[in-house]
Each structure stands twice: as structure tokens, then as C-alpha cells.
Design a protein around this motif. Sequence first.
Motif, mmCIF file in Angstrom:
data_model
loop_
_atom_site.group_PDB
_atom_site.id
_atom_site.type_symbol
_atom_site.label_atom_id
_atom_site.label_comp_id
_atom_site.label_asym_id
_atom_site.label_seq_id
_atom_site.Cartn_x
_atom_site.Cartn_y
_atom_site.Cartn_z
ATOM 1 N N THR A 174 77.474 -13.151 10.207
ATOM 2 C CA THR A 174 77.256 -14.238 9.245
ATOM 3 C C THR A 174 76.681 -15.459 9.947
ATOM 4 N N GLU A 175 77.236 -15.781 11.105
ATOM 5 C CA GLU A 175 76.748 -16.950 11.839
ATOM 6 C C GLU A 175 75.280 -16.775 12.237
ATOM 7 N N LEU A 176 74.939 -15.584 12.726
ATOM 8 C CA LEU A 176 73.538 -15.318 13.102
ATOM 9 C C LEU A 176 72.613 -15.479 11.893
ATOM 10 N N ARG A 177 73.073 -14.951 10.767
ATOM 11 C CA ARG A 177 72.245 -15.042 9.550
ATOM 12 C C ARG A 177 72.034 -16.492 9.141
ATOM 13 N N LEU A 178 73.110 -17.286 9.222
ATOM 14 C CA LEU A 178 72.977 -18.692 8.828
ATOM 15 C C LEU A 178 72.007 -19.419 9.751
ATOM 16 N N GLU A 189 77.685 -16.384 22.644
ATOM 17 C CA GLU A 189 76.320 -16.833 22.964
ATOM 18 C C GLU A 189 75.228 -15.835 22.584
ATOM 19 N N VAL A 190 75.533 -15.003 21.588
ATOM 20 C CA VAL A 190 74.554 -13.997 21.158
ATOM 21 C C VAL A 190 73.296 -14.679 20.604
ATOM 22 N N TYR A 191 73.522 -15.742 19.839
ATOM 23 C CA TYR A 191 72.370 -16.428 19.235
ATOM 24 C C TYR A 191 71.431 -16.974 20.309
ATOM 25 N N SER A 192 71.987 -17.700 21.288
ATOM 26 C CA SER A 192 71.089 -18.274 22.305
ATOM 27 C C SER A 192 70.434 -17.179 23.140
ATOM 28 N N TYR A 193 71.151 -16.061 23.317
ATOM 29 C CA TYR A 193 70.549 -14.929 24.025
ATOM 30 C C TYR A 193 69.301 -14.435 23.288
ATOM 31 N N LEU A 194 69.442 -14.255 21.962
ATOM 32 C CA LEU A 194 68.313 -13.752 21.170
ATOM 33 C C LEU A 194 67.159 -14.755 21.154
ATOM 34 N N VAL A 195 67.514 -16.025 21.037
ATOM 35 C CA VAL A 195 66.483 -17.071 21.021
ATOM 36 C C VAL A 195 65.670 -17.028 22.307
ATOM 37 N N GLN A 196 66.392 -16.853 23.412
ATOM 38 C CA GLN A 196 65.711 -16.856 24.717
ATOM 39 C C GLN A 196 64.870 -15.582 24.889
ATOM 40 N N LYS A 197 65.450 -14.443 24.497
ATOM 41 C CA LYS A 197 64.747 -13.163 24.667
ATOM 42 C C LYS A 197 63.510 -13.069 23.784
ATOM 43 N N GLU A 198 63.621 -13.592 22.564
ATOM 44 C CA GLU A 198 62.566 -13.401 21.569
ATOM 45 C C GLU A 198 61.678 -14.626 21.412
ATOM 46 N N ASN A 199 61.872 -15.618 22.216
ATOM 47 C CA ASN A 199 61.120 -16.875 22.096
ATOM 48 C C ASN A 199 61.154 -17.430 20.675
ATOM 49 N N PRO A 223 65.481 -5.461 10.993
ATOM 50 C CA PRO A 223 66.549 -6.331 11.498
ATOM 51 C C PRO A 223 66.424 -6.491 13.023
ATOM 52 N N LEU A 224 66.840 -7.647 13.522
ATOM 53 C CA LEU A 224 66.709 -7.886 14.968
ATOM 54 C C LEU A 224 67.924 -7.352 15.720
ATOM 55 N N ILE A 225 69.103 -7.495 15.104
ATOM 56 C CA ILE A 225 70.299 -7.048 15.812
ATOM 57 C C ILE A 225 71.293 -6.389 14.868
ATOM 58 N N TYR A 226 71.943 -5.360 15.385
ATOM 59 C CA TYR A 226 72.994 -4.662 14.645
ATOM 60 C C TYR A 226 74.247 -4.747 15.503
ATOM 61 N N ILE A 227 75.361 -5.198 14.930
ATOM 62 C CA ILE A 227 76.593 -5.277 15.711
ATOM 63 C C ILE A 227 77.627 -4.325 15.115
ATOM 64 N N ALA A 228 78.080 -3.385 15.924
ATOM 65 C CA ALA A 228 79.057 -2.389 15.474
ATOM 66 C C ALA A 228 80.457 -2.868 15.820
#
Length: 419
Positions: free
Chosen positions: A345-349, A408-418, A325-330
Motif C-alpha cells: 500500500t505504501e509503495l502504491r501511494l 527502504e524498498v521504495y528508495s531502493y526502487l527509486v535508485q535502481k529504476e531512476n 507491475p514493478l514489484i511483487y511482494i510475497a
Amino acid sequence: MINIPKGTKDVLPNQSYKWQFIENAARGVARVFNLSEIRTPVFEHTELFKRGVGETTDVVNKEMYTFEDKGGRSVTLKPEGTAGAVRLFIENGLSNSALPVKTYYITPAFRYERPQAGRLREFHQFGIEVFGSKSYATDAEVIFAASSFLEKLGVKARLEINSIGCKSCRAEYNRALKNYFSPHLEKMCATCRSRFDKNPLRILDCKEEGCKKVIAGAPKITDYLCGECAAHFKGVKNLLSAQGLDYTVNPMIVRGLDYYSKTVFEFVSEAIGAQGTVCGGGRYDGLVEELGGQPTPAIGFAAGIERLLLLMENTSAPFPEEDKPLIYIAGLDEKSRDYVFGMVTELRLKGIRAELDHMDRSVKAQFKYADKTGVKYVAVVGEDELKNKTINIKNMSDGTQETVNISEVYSYLVQKENL
Ligand code: ATP
Ligand code: MG
């Protein structure tokens, strides 16, 4: 507690990525060699395998899972893939389509054998079958497909090839074999003695130590090939050499099935003990007609996936890393947990492999769990985060942290992970 049947195996959740790696390699090779997938039923009429595999083979004589269904029909779980593929080719009129018809399959197969390393009662095969071409280039192409597949897996296996000729050269060879074996017959096994009458060529396939000694001195098929078969075999060898594929000619390979003709081949490794053949195949120009179709030359191979897996594990062939998994949110409290559910759920979609707690763990335990899953980023949501609309995302591989807007977690991951 009811146990798994003897000779079968489970694939566990932390092992399936290895299967997927092998299957993806198979599909990748099939794609570049322009092969299309076929799927046939797991069971067929018993008669198909009797005729398609051959009555003098071990597979048909000893190893088939045959039973009567409730309608009184005799059906058999497929012991291999070729017979079903040929039936599919004939029944669907594929001989009327543009030839050659180039197919592949990934299938379970069933044989009632004594289970041991590399020998199971349910196993899996990646196979290819090409219908309609008698050209030696097709033989070379099929051998190259097998070799590219093994190469993709990082498996080193030696290629052994042979030609077992056609009906006409084999008639003379069978006579030579009978002359040779007849004085030795008494000390050979019962199976060999029965093969002597029905199909002396199959004696060469015997694995009994006593028989093997006699077999070593038998005449070689390569000395009996007719002009056409010899030229065809030479064509195959020339193409393999020209492309730098190493092989040895082993005149003792006849393969386990009855309808092979001309080219036969095996990829063999010493690294997994007695069951060293990871891939076997050959030309079967007579089989389509034998099963009721128009005379159609054909060639194929099958590779045993469990044996490959064993070989890869024994030789530490590099499997790709298991996908984590790429991210775990507690979540700290009930309200935060519900919010986290929405975030994950949003990240998964959006295609991110994300995880959250389902076991009501404490934050400390959630972190421990997240670490165990091998996740790369971890974030915590509590009252403060919900109020400030920001969260800290921690990179578990280098320990760094960054504060990000909670939406903005999704855009953060997109930017970090290309991504
Ligand atoms: P073997 O000489 O090992 O019995 P075979 O000639 O019976 O092999 P094929 O019918 O050519 O094997 O099947 C192709 C491949 O399928 C084999 O090379 C092997 O990798 C795999 N295979 C065959 N039988 C089994 C089995 N019982 N368990 C696991 N894999 C198998
Ligand atoms: Mg066998």
C-alpha cells in the motif's frame, strides 16, 4: 448466458494498453496542433443528423440507431462526430470567441451496418473539427494533424485528396454528371438512381461493382472548379508538397457526408482489405449555417480507431510494451501477509505499480504467479525478514539479488529504476 450485441466488441484487460496507446497518440497530436477537447452526448435529436449528415447519405438512410425515448422524442445514437460538434459550436456561441475554434474528440459512434472486418455497429473515432477559417492553410494543417497521428502509430497509409468545389462550381458539375449518367442509369443500382435526382455527386461514392464501372468514365470535378476553388486547392497542394507530404489527387473522392465543400481527403491502406479508409475528412463550409448558426467555414476529419488497430496488428506496427507491475511482494504466513499489505500500500501511494497475493497461494505458487505477470522485482517476507528487518529483492530479468532494509524498498526502487 447473454452475449454481446452483434457488431460490438469488448476491450479485454490485456488489450486495453493498445487503445490507450492510440488515444494517447491522438491527445499528443491534438496538443501540439493546439486543439482542445470537446465532448458531446452519445445521443442527439434525430433531426440534427438528418440535417447535419444529409438525407441522401447511407448513414442517414440506412445506418442510424434511431429510437423514441419515453417522452416520445426521436433520438439517435451519434453515427459520427461532426454534427454534434457543430451543434456545440452554435449552441454555446463559440462563434463569438477568438477564431478559429480548434477542437478534437475521441468518441464512440453507432451505425447499423453489416458487421465485417473493420466495420462494426459500435466503433470509435478520433476526430478534429476547426471552425472559422477559410484559409487553405487550415486544410493543410488538418491534413498534417491526421498524418502526424498515423505516423505516431507507425501506420503507413496513402493520402488521397480532392476538391469537390463550392455550390457554384458544383451546379455545373452536377449537370455534367447528369448528362453523363443518364444513358447508363438503367443498369445502375437503385441507390444511384435515386441519387441521380437528389444529389448526382453522391453516385461517385457507390461501392457496387456494376456502378463502379460506369463511374470510372464520369467527368472529373477537378475540371469544373471555379477560380476561387481551384486557387484554394492549389494552395493546399503547395503547402503539402512544400512540407514533403506525399499525396495523390483522386477526383473520385466525394466522402460519405453531404455538406462537404472544397478540400476532401482520405488516408487509405491496402493492408486491411476492403475497408481500407482509416481516416477521412474535408471542409464543410456550409454546415454551420445549415444547422442554424452564422455562416462559418469549417474543416475536420475522423479516424476509425478499430480500423487503425486492425491495421497495426496486420502490419505488426510496434505497440509499446504493456505496462507491468514493478514489484511483487510475497508473504509466508498470516502475520507476514498483513505486513506485506502495508508495504505494498505504501509503495502504491508513492506511485509504484506493486502487487501482492490475494489468492492464499503457497510461496512457490506466488512466485509462479509473479513471474506470469511479468513483474521485474520479487521479494519475500516471512518470520526471519520481520525479525531482521531486511529482505532480499530479486531482479527477475537478470536473476541478481540484493538485501535491503525492509523500510527502504521504495528508495531502493527509486535508485535502481531512476524514478
Ligand atoms: P466507409 O466508406 O468505410 O463506409 P465512411 O465514409 O462511412 O467509411 P466516415 O463517415 O468518413 O466513413 O467515418 C470516418 C472513419 O470512421 C472511417 O474512415 C473509418 O475508419 C471509420 N468507420 C466508419 N464506419 C465504420 C464502421 N462501421 N466500423 C468501424 N469503423 C468505421
Ligand atoms: Mg460507411
